[in-house]
Design an enzyme around this catalytic site. Structure first.
Site, short mmCIF file in Angstrom:
data_model
loop_
_atom_site.label_atom_id
_atom_site.label_comp_id
_atom_site.label_asym_id
_atom_site.label_seq_id
_atom_site.Cartn_x
_atom_site.Cartn_y
_atom_site.Cartn_z
N LYS A 169 -11.04 -0.57 10.08
CA LYS A 169 -11.26 -1.76 9.25
C LYS A 169 -11.65 -2.95 10.12
CE LYS A 169 -7.72 -0.19 6.07
NZ LYS A 169 -8.15 0.19 4.73
N HIS A 203 0.87 -1.18 0.00
CA HIS A 203 0.00 0.00 0.00
C HIS A 203 0.91 1.23 0.00
CE1 HIS A 203 -2.71 2.99 1.89
NE2 HIS A 203 -3.70 2.23 1.46
N GLN A 214 -4.84 -5.31 6.56
CA GLN A 214 -5.84 -6.23 6.00
C GLN A 214 -5.79 -7.60 6.66
OE1 GLN A 214 -8.14 -5.25 4.01
NE2 GLN A 214 -7.30 -3.26 3.48
N CYS A 230 -4.65 2.53 -3.71
CA CYS A 230 -3.38 2.97 -3.10
C CYS A 230 -2.29 1.92 -3.31
CB CYS A 230 -3.55 3.27 -1.60
SG CYS A 230 -4.72 4.56 -1.28
N ASP A 276 2.74 -4.57 7.82
CA ASP A 276 1.54 -3.78 7.66
C ASP A 276 0.37 -4.76 7.76
OD1 ASP A 276 -0.67 -2.46 6.78
OD2 ASP A 276 0.20 -1.77 4.89
N1 PMP Z 1 -2.03 -0.70 4.49
C1 PMP Z 1 -2.98 -1.43 3.89
C2 PMP Z 1 -2.62 -2.80 3.40
C3 PMP Z 1 -4.25 -0.90 3.73
O1 PMP Z 1 -5.20 -1.63 3.13
C4 PMP Z 1 -4.53 0.40 4.21
C5 PMP Z 1 -5.90 1.01 4.05
N2 PMP Z 1 -6.41 0.98 2.76
C6 PMP Z 1 -3.50 1.11 4.84
C7 PMP Z 1 -2.27 0.52 4.97
C8 PMP Z 1 -3.71 2.47 5.38
O2 PMP Z 1 -4.66 2.45 6.39
P1 PMP Z 1 -5.30 3.82 6.94
O3 PMP Z 1 -5.80 4.55 5.74
O4 PMP Z 1 -6.39 3.35 7.84
O5 PMP Z 1 -4.21 4.53 7.66
#
Ligand code: PMP
Length: 406
Positions: free
Chosen positions: A226, A123, A203, A364, A200
Site C-alpha cells: 500500500k 479490519h 492505512q 474486510c 494497525d
Molecule cells: N488493516 C487495514 C486497516 C487494512 O486496510 C488492510 C488491507 N486492506 C489490512 C489491515 C491488511 O493488510 P494486508 O492485506 O496487506 O495484510
C-alpha cells in the site's frame, strides 16, 4: 519542495493504461497502490546483478544482497522514527504482523480473565487474529464504538479501560471511514491502565508522517504494497524490550542461535521472528518505495491528500442520493458511500466502463458496515498520484450511473 503531481504521475507506468478504451482513473490505492519506476527498476536491477540469499553466503553476491536487505530495514527505521533497526521485523504484510503479535506476545501474556480492546472500525485482520487466540485462551474482547461521523468514541473507550485490559489494538486510520483515530491519546490512556498498544497502521503509513518514539506505541503494523512497494512484504515495529521477551512465531532457519535435538536457542530480534528465507527483494523494493515518498516528503503528501480528500468527498456528495460513511473532520484519503439509486456492485460496473477503478464490498470490515446498517459500500481511495481531474472524471461517471439506474 512543491508538490508536482504531474511529475509524480509520470513515475507510475500503470497510470498511463487505458481500460475499456478510457484512460485509467485509479481510485483503489487503499487496497493496493501502483508502483513507481524507481521500485520497478530497482527490482529488475537487483535481481540481475545483486541477487543471492541473505545472511548465509560468504561470497560477494550474498554479502551485497544482505547489505541491501539490512539497509532496507534501516530505511524503515528512519521512515517511522524507531529507536533502533532491531525494532523492525519484516513480515509478509500487516495481516502477518498482527498474527505474529497475537501468537507470540498474545499467547504468552493473555490469560482467561484478561480483556483486550478493539474498535468497531477494525479490519478483519485485527479482529479475527484475536478471536482465534480467544478460542484458545478465553479472554474477553471489548469494542469501542464509532459515532455517526465515524469518530472514535473516546469516552466509551475510557469506560472500557480497566486493570483487566492487557491490550488495546486499533487502527491508526480506518480503511472504510478514513478517520484518523486519536492514537496519541489512545496510547496514553492505555499505558496509564497498564495495557500494551498495537496500532494497525496499514492505512496510515501511506498518508501520514510517523514517529514511533513520539507516539510511544508498543507495536505498529503495516504493509509494503500500500506504500508503493512490492506485495509480500510488511513491517512489524515492536519496542525492543517487548520483542526481546517474546517467544518465536515460526521455527526454521535464521531464527536460531544454535540447534540441537536437546535444546535450541533462539536468535535475538528481529531475526527471531524472521524464520526461513525472508522476502529479500520485496524488502529491498520497499526500501526504494520509502526513499521515493521521503524524497517527496510525508508532510507534503499528507497536506496534498488532505485537500484532495475533501474535494473527493464534496464531489461525491454533490451527485445527490448518496450517503457517505464517515464524515469526520479528521479524515484522510478514503471516501466510502452507498446510494439510493443502485447497489454498489452495479455502480462499480458502470464506473469500470468509464475507466474508473474503485472497490466495492465490505472492505474486510463487516462489523463496521453493520454499525452503519449496510452490508457493502463503494470505496474510492486516494494515492499521492491522484488529481482533481481524476475526481472530476469519477464524479462524472457517478452522475452517469445515477442517470442510468434512476
Ligand atoms: N488493516 C487495514 C486497516 C487494512 O486496510 C488492510 C488491507 N486492506 C489490512 C489491515 C491488511 O493488510 P494486508 O492485506 O496487506 O495484510
Amino acid at each position: 519542495m512543491t508538490f508536482d503531481v504531474e511529475k509524480i504521475r509520470a513515475d507510475f507506468p500503470a497510470l498511463s493504461l487505458t481500460v475499456h478504451g478510457k484512460p485509467l482513473v485509479f481510485l483503489d490505492s487503499a487496497a493496493s497502490a501502483q508502483k513507481p519506476l524507481c521500485v520497478l527498476d530497482a527490482l529488475y536491477r537487483q535481481y540481475r546483478t545483486e541477487y543471492a540469499n541473505v545472511h548465509r553466503g560468504m561470497y560477494e553476491l550474498s554479502e551485497k544482497a544482505t547489505l541491501n536487505f539490512e539497509q532496507a530495514r534501516k530505511k524503515v527505521q528512519s521512515f517511522i522514527h524507531a529507536a533502533s533497526d532491531k525494532e523492525i521485523v519484516f513480515t509478509r504484510g500487516a495481516t502477518d504482523s498482527i498474527n505474529l503479535v497475537a501468537y507470540t506476545w498474545g499467547a504468552a501474556n493473555l490469560t482467561a480473565g484478561d480483556e483486550i480492546i478493539l474498535s468497531q472500525a477494525e479490519h478483519h485482520s485485527n479482529i479475527v487474529s484475536w478471536q482465534i487466540l480467544q478460542q484458545r485462551i478465553g479472554f474477553t474482547i471489548k469494542v469501542v464504538p464509532v459515532d455517526d461521523s465515524g469518530d472514535f468514541v473516546f469516552d466509551e473507550y475510557l469506560k472500557l479501560l480497566s486493570d483487566k485490559t492487557k491490550l488495546v489494538a486499533v487502527a491508526h486510520v480506518s480503511n472504510v471511514l478514513g478517520t484518523v483515530f486519536p492514537v496519541k491519546d489512545i496510547i496514553e490512556a492505555a499505558h496509564k491502565a497498564g495495557a500494551v498498544v498495537l496500532l494497525d497502521g496499514c492505512q496510515a503509513a501511506t498518508h501520514l508522517p510517523l514517529n514511533m518514539q513520539d507516539l510511544d506505541c508498543d507495536f505498529y503494523a503495516f504493509s509494503g504494497h500500500k506504500l508503493y512497494g512490492p506485495t509480500g512484504i510488511g513491517v512489524l515495529y515492536g519496542k525492543k524490550a517487548l520483542l526481546d521477551a517474546m517467544p518465536p512465531f515460526e521455527g526454521g532457519g535464521d531464527m536460531i542461535k544454535s540447534v540441537s535435538f536437546e535444546k535450541s536457542v533462539w536468535a535475538e530480534p528481529p531475526a527471531r521472528f524472521e524464520a526461513g528465507t525472508p522476502p529479500i527483494m520485496q524488502a529491498i523494493g520497499l526500501g526504494h518505495a520509502i526513499d521515493y515518498v521521503q524524497n517527496i516528503g510525508m508532510d507534503n503528501i499528507d497536506a496534498y491528500e488532505h485537500d484532495l480528500c475533501r474535494y473527493l468527498q464534496e464531489q461525491v456528495a454533490s451527485v445527490g442520493g448518496i450517503r457517505i460513511l464517515g464524515t469526520s473532520a479528521n479524515k484522510t484519503a478514503v471516501v466510502s458511500f452507498v446510494t439510493d439509486f443502485a447497489h454498489p456492485q452495479d455502480i462499480a460496473m458502470v464506473l469500470d466502463q468509464e475507466g474508473v477503478a474503485v472497490r466495492t464490498g465490505h472492505h474486510c470490515a463487516q462489523p463496521l458496515h453493520e454499525r452503519f446498517g449496510v452490508s457493502v459500500s463503494v470505496r474510492a481511495s486516494l494515492g499521492l498520484y491522484n488529481t482533481k481531474e481524476d475526481i472530476e472524471k469519477f464524479a462524472a461517471a457517478l452522475h452517469k450511473a445515477k442517470r442510468f439506474f434512476s
